[in-house]
Design a protein around this motif. Structure first.
Motif: not given
Length: 263
Positions: A135-160
């Motif tokens: 996440a700390y490498n991503v300046a344009d964070i909103e589309p990044f997060l939304m694409a993660l969410t759209a690709h998960a049937r059940l859940a997204v798990v993020m660590v930072l």
């Protein structure tokens, strides 16, 4: 862009290295060593992030999409119950390690080379999407997060980490370049972005997980700091002397976030 996303972007922009320093750097300070991210005996399958992901994975035939996968440490910690793993990374060396790691644990695998979310359209949906230390490498964070969410049937798990990982070198930047470095964004800033996207997040803390054993080799300490600080090899003695009394100050606590997918 929401207000929280703008704050996130502005905070990351402040990490830009002055051109006068970057232009004379012998190596890119942003390059990552593949050996740091390989799957080896240091992989802990019982860390909080793995437990949180396994809670929602199917008991059999589960799939994991690992975005910014490196050598596959996040995905392989979930095999089993995951049986198929998909790795996305911009570095083909990392993807080769991912494929090898999947074969070694008996998982079917697929890799996609490119940056997220640019390659999202070519990436299959999975039961769980993992995204560790990206996440700390991503300046344009909103589309990044939304694409993660759209690709998960059940859940997204993020660590930072709770704070930007490069803050570990802030004291060294001051010592060698008399340069004051930022201290943000933080994990709280990312949670604020998710909140403004209307995403309800579960949150846990865990100790900083182990890295691959290659990072413990004392011989890597000087070249790593030299590269991070844009220094040349003729400064190695000075770097070694500095490291005798001033180790990088890594964040000891990492944050685990989980939210529902929306495929």
């Amino acid at each position: 862009m929401s207000a929280a996303a703008q704050r996130w972007s502005d905070a990351l922009a402040a990490w830009t290295i002055p051109a006068s320093i970057l232009d004379q750097a012998p190596q890119s300070p942003w390059r990552h060593e593949t050996a740091t991210f390989v799957v080896d005996e240091t992989l802990d399958r019982e860390v909080q992030s793995a437990r949180v992901a396994r809670e929602v994975l199917p008991a059999a035939s589960g799939t994991v999409l690992d975005v910014g996968c490196g050598g596959g440490r996040a995905a392989m910690s979930l095999v089993p119950p995951a049986e198929r793993v998909i790795g996305v990374d911009a570095d083909p060396r990392m993807l080769a390690e991912f494929t090898s790691a999947a074969a070694s644990v008996g998982a079917r695998s697929m890799t996609i080379e490119g940056r997220w979310p640019d390659v999202a359209v070519d990436t299959p949906v999975a039961d769980v999407v993992t995204c560790h230390h990206v996440a700390y490498n991503v300046a344009d964070i909103e589309p990044f997060l939304m694409a993660l969410t759209a690709h998960a049937r059940l859940a997204v798990v993020m660590v930072l980490p709770t704070r930007h990982p490069q803050t570990a070198f802030n004291a060294a930047w001051k010592h060698f370049w008399d340069l004051d470095r930022p201290t943000s964004p933080t994990d709280d800033d990312l949670v604020a972005v998710l909140a403004e996207l209307g995403i309800e997040v579960e949150r846990w803390s865990m100790p900083r997980p182990p890295l691959a054993s290659a990072t413990a080799d004392p011989a890597t300490r000087v070249p790593t700091l030299r590269r991070r600080l844009c220094l040349s090899e003729d400064r190695d003695d000075e770097i070694a002397e500095y490291l005798e009394s001033a180790e990088p100050l890594w964040a000891s606590t990492h944050t685990v976030l989980r939210w529902p997918g929306q495929p």
